[in-house]
Write an enzyme that holds these catalytic residues in place. Structure first.
Site, PDB file in Angstrom:
ATOM      1  N   ARG A   1      -2.390   4.178  -3.747  1.00  0.00           N
ATOM      2  CA  ARG A   1      -0.914   4.814  -3.108  1.00  0.00           C
ATOM      3  C   ARG A   1      -0.187   3.589  -3.129  1.00  0.00           C
ATOM      4  O   ARG A   1      -0.758   2.992  -2.330  1.00  0.00           O
ATOM      5  CB  ARG A   1      -1.262   5.677  -2.145  1.00  0.00           C
TER       6      ARG A   1
ATOM      7  N   HIS B   1       9.651   4.679   0.442  1.00  0.00           N
ATOM      8  CA  HIS B   1       8.853   4.102   1.786  1.00  0.00           C
ATOM      9  C   HIS B   1       9.733   3.475   2.378  1.00  0.00           C
ATOM     10  O   HIS B   1       9.455   2.049   2.601  1.00  0.00           O
ATOM     11  CB  HIS B   1       7.511   3.582   1.326  1.00  0.00           C
TER      12      HIS B   1
ATOM     13  N   GLU C   1       7.065   9.851   5.263  1.00  0.00           N
ATOM     14  CA  GLU C   1       7.410   9.788   6.588  1.00  0.00           C
ATOM     15  C   GLU C   1       8.763  10.130   6.932  1.00  0.00           C
ATOM     16  O   GLU C   1       9.444   9.114   7.558  1.00  0.00           O
ATOM     17  CB  GLU C   1       6.667   8.740   7.429  1.00  0.00           C
TER      18      GLU C   1
ATOM     19  N   ASN D   1      -0.068  11.571   7.208  1.00  0.00           N
ATOM     20  CA  ASN D   1      -0.199  10.188   7.780  1.00  0.00           C
ATOM     21  C   ASN D   1      -0.561  10.490   9.093  1.00  0.00           C
ATOM     22  O   ASN D   1       0.082  10.854  10.013  1.00  0.00           O
ATOM     23  CB  ASN D   1       0.872   9.243   7.708  1.00  0.00           C
TER      24      ASN D   1
ATOM     25  N   TYR E   1      -2.184   8.965  12.889  1.00  0.00           N
ATOM     26  CA  TYR E   1      -2.962   7.659  13.697  1.00  0.00           C
ATOM     27  C   TYR E   1      -3.314   7.592  14.949  1.00  0.00           C
ATOM     28  O   TYR E   1      -4.439   7.232  15.279  1.00  0.00           O
ATOM     29  CB  TYR E   1      -1.633   6.407  13.608  1.00  0.00           C
TER      30      TYR E   1
ATOM     31  N   GLU F   1      -2.499   8.506   4.739  1.00  0.00           N
ATOM     32  CA  GLU F   1      -2.529   7.292   5.557  1.00  0.00           C
ATOM     33  C   GLU F   1      -3.508   7.602   6.944  1.00  0.00           C
ATOM     34  O   GLU F   1      -3.266   8.463   7.646  1.00  0.00           O
ATOM     35  CB  GLU F   1      -1.377   6.576   6.081  1.00  0.00           C
TER      36      GLU F   1
ATOM     37  N   TRP G   1      -5.164   3.173   5.036  1.00  0.00           N
ATOM     38  CA  TRP G   1      -4.120   2.174   5.383  1.00  0.00           C
ATOM     39  C   TRP G   1      -4.736   0.984   6.398  1.00  0.00           C
ATOM     40  O   TRP G   1      -5.344   1.319   7.497  1.00  0.00           O
ATOM     41  CB  TRP G   1      -2.845   2.810   5.942  1.00  0.00           C
TER      42      TRP G   1
ATOM     43  N   PHE H   1      -3.388  -4.513   9.651  1.00  0.00           N
ATOM     44  CA  PHE H   1      -4.093  -3.100   9.440  1.00  0.00           C
ATOM     45  C   PHE H   1      -5.108  -3.162   8.169  1.00  0.00           C
ATOM     46  O   PHE H   1      -5.809  -2.106   7.873  1.00  0.00           O
ATOM     47  CB  PHE H   1      -3.100  -1.789   8.831  1.00  0.00           C
TER      48      PHE H   1
HETATM   49  C1  PNW Z   1       3.399   4.268   9.169  1.00  0.00           C
HETATM   50  N1  PNW Z   1       5.248   5.816  14.925  1.00  0.00           N
HETATM   51  O1  PNW Z   1       4.312   3.663   9.769  1.00  0.00           O
HETATM   52  C2  PNW Z   1       4.003   3.802   7.709  1.00  0.00           C
HETATM   53  O2  PNW Z   1       3.951   4.562   6.830  1.00  0.00           O
HETATM   54  C3  PNW Z   1       3.110   2.246   7.124  1.00  0.00           C
HETATM   55  O3  PNW Z   1       4.282   1.908   6.325  1.00  0.00           O
HETATM   56  C4  PNW Z   1       2.968   1.623   8.430  1.00  0.00           C
HETATM   57  O4  PNW Z   1       2.517   0.259   8.067  1.00  0.00           O
HETATM   58  C5  PNW Z   1       1.733   2.377   9.115  1.00  0.00           C
HETATM   59  O5  PNW Z   1       2.284   3.706   9.462  1.00  0.00           O
HETATM   60  C6  PNW Z   1       1.506   1.475  10.744  1.00  0.00           C
HETATM   61  O6  PNW Z   1       2.683   1.354  11.436  1.00  0.00           O
HETATM   62  C7  PNW Z   1       4.465   4.343  11.220  1.00  0.00           C
HETATM   63  O7  PNW Z   1       5.716   5.060  15.590  1.00  0.00           O
HETATM   64  C8  PNW Z   1       5.310   3.798  12.020  1.00  0.00           C
HETATM   65  O8  PNW Z   1       4.668   6.825  15.175  1.00  0.00           O
HETATM   66  C9  PNW Z   1       5.552   4.140  13.230  1.00  0.00           C
HETATM   67  C10 PNW Z   1       5.098   5.137  13.774  1.00  0.00           C
HETATM   68  C11 PNW Z   1       4.166   6.064  12.860  1.00  0.00           C
HETATM   69  C12 PNW Z   1       3.953   5.741  11.320  1.00  0.00           C
END
Ligand code: PNW
Length: 459
Positions: A75, A119, A165, A294, A296, A367, A413, A429
């Site tokens: 991706r 993006h 996002e 995505n 996290y 992600e 990711w 990452f």
């Molecule tokens: C994503 N938050 O970003 C993006 O899609 C990527 O480009 C990035 O590198 C990756 O996650 C890691 O950060 C985010 O604050 C940035 O919740 C911030 C948040 C979530 C996703």
């Protein structure tokens, strides 16, 4: 061993501004991230994506690395300003050529391209002349850009993601101002989000009318969401956690499945939340062929009447004063280098929440991953903590599938260390280590582990 369905798609992901570099080569116009990085204090150590991983020049070597770990799918995103330097008008031949060669290189190595159209690197001209995502006109501009991409790449690209996002674009770009274009407001995020949704719908409409039957691909949107676990068993906290997920994810997912915003947002945001015209509603409803997610981290959510207590965590759930939700984390939860809590079961609960609310849609995790600072020792990178993270999250994905969730793929990711937005190059990452001085790439232990997992379709 955790075995995955036979057709499970194993991928990895990156984005244009984070890896390409060559910011002013090949006729590319400047983007809002090129500009944002020049504003003192916005990006750690004044870093920028000017060179990044130099992927623009090294893409063939990078595809070899992908082949080495046996990726099924990759991706990446297209930089709008390489295709249309001013965000409008005729396509730039060098931009078309670059992505065309990348796509051909992937296909020649049996790697399926998954392409994100946006993006975050908006052509700067659209920001300066038109106020970017605040201007309704952008939906047509984005659809025209998407049309160019479908026309030139759609013979070979069968998996499209319109936006990455929109929550981050809206909240971090227009609410908290920590990402480009750096604005702070309690109303602009809802307007930007509204136009992002319209832009998505217009692009999907063009794909479906002009290309989908002929080209035979699928198109969707990727949203990000963390899990919110009720802080206590009280009814109030359970409602707060539900409200937090609706403000985070249903904000963007309800419109693309049902053509409307969640009721709780309409009731609380009132006239700061725009409403859709009948035309837009019609185009939005069922405008995604799959659920791109995505994911996290996880936080605890408690009711916070009148916003009396403040949540102070980077990337929290949005405009907290509109939600009356207090977010915290458990002390004993392990954290990544981004201070994001590692809670694998949160991923399963979120997948089940999506499955339930949207009627068992096909889901792709577009992600998931973690930042840890490990670097090379004697030419090797031992990132065992990343391996443990991946095992934890993939085990819960596996369990979600066993529980009936239609999860079809996973994109790790990130494929390599890269420019981590406001954090610059310090947050790593990648499953490949990148030395940003020499541009040497070193596969980390997690890359070898992922290669085995892909080969065995489980671990
Ligand atoms: C994503 N938050 O970003 C993006 O899609 C990527 O480009 C990035 O590198 C990756 O996650 C890691 O950060 C985010 O604050 C940035 O919740 C911030 C948040 C979530 C996703």
């Amino acid at each position: 061993m955790k075995a995955f369905p036979e057709k499970f798609l194993w991928g990895s992901a990156t984005s244009s501004y984070q890896i390409e570099g060559a910011w002013n080569e090949g006729g590319k116009g400047p983007s809002i991230w090129d500009a944002f990085c020049t504003v003192p204090g916005r990006v750690a150590r004044g870093e920028s994506g000017e060179v990044a991983c130099d992927h623009y020049h090294r893409f063939k070597d990078d595809v070899k690395l992908m082949k080495n770990i046996g990726l099924h799918a990759y991706r990446f995103s297209i930089a709008w300003a390489r295709i249309q330097p001013n965000g409008r008008g005729k396509p730039n031949p060098d931009g078309i050529r670059f992505y065309s060669e990348l796509i051909d290189e992937l296909l020649a190595n049996d790697i399926v391209p998954w392409v994100t159209l946006y993006h975050w690197d908006l052509p700067l001209a659209l920001q300066m002349e038109n106020d970017g995502w605040l201007n309704p006109q952008i939906a047509d501009d984005f659809a025209a850009y998407a049309d160019i991409c479908f026309e030139h790449f759609g013979d070979r690209v069968k998996n499209w993601i319109t936006l990455n996002e929109p929550w981050v674009v809206s909240i971090l770009g227009y609410g908290q101002g920590v990402f480009a274009p750096g604005r702070t407001s309690n109303s602009e995020p809802y307007l930007a989000g509204h136009n992002l949704l319209r832009a998505h719908a217009y692009a999907v409409d063009i794909y479906r009318r002009k290309y989908q039957a002929k080209q035979g691909g699928q198109i969707g949107i990727t949203n990000n969401c963390d899990w919110r676990e009720p802080a206590t068993d009280s009814q109030e906290d359970k409602e707060a956690a539900q409200r937090a997920v609706e403000f985070f994810l249903a904000w963007f997912a309800d419109p693309v499945y049902c053509g409307q915003y969640p009721k709780v947002m309409v009731a609380r945001v009132k006239d700061r939340l725009p409403s859709f015209s009948d035309k837009d509603k019609g185009l939005l409803k069922n405008s995604t062929d799959f659920f791109g997610l995505n994911h996290y981290a996880t936080m605890l959510a408690a009711n916070n009447t009148n916003g009396s207590r403040k949540t102070e965590v980077y990337g929290n759930g949005g405009l907290s004063e509109d939600q009356d939700v207090l977010l915290t984390v458990k002390k004993e939860w392990e954290k990544t280098d981004m201070h994001w809590a590692i809670v694998p079961w949160g991923c399963r609960k979120l997948l089940e929440w999506i499955d339930d609310r949207y009627g068992r849609p096909p889901i792709y995790i577009t992600e998931n991953g973690c930042a840890f600072p490990e670097g090379p020792v004697d030419g090797k990178v031992d990132d065992q903590r990343r391996v443990d993270f991946l095992k934890g999250y993939l085990s819960e994905c596996n369990q979600a599938i066993a529980n009936g969730v239609d999860l079809r793929g996973y994109f790790l990711w990130s494929f390599m260390d890269n420019f981590e937005w406001a954090s610059g190059y310090s947050k790593r990452f990648g499953i490949h280590y990148v030395d940003f001085e020499t541009q040497e790439r070193i596969p980390k232990a997690s890359a070898f582990w992922y290669a085995d997992t892909i080969r065995n379709n489980g671990f």
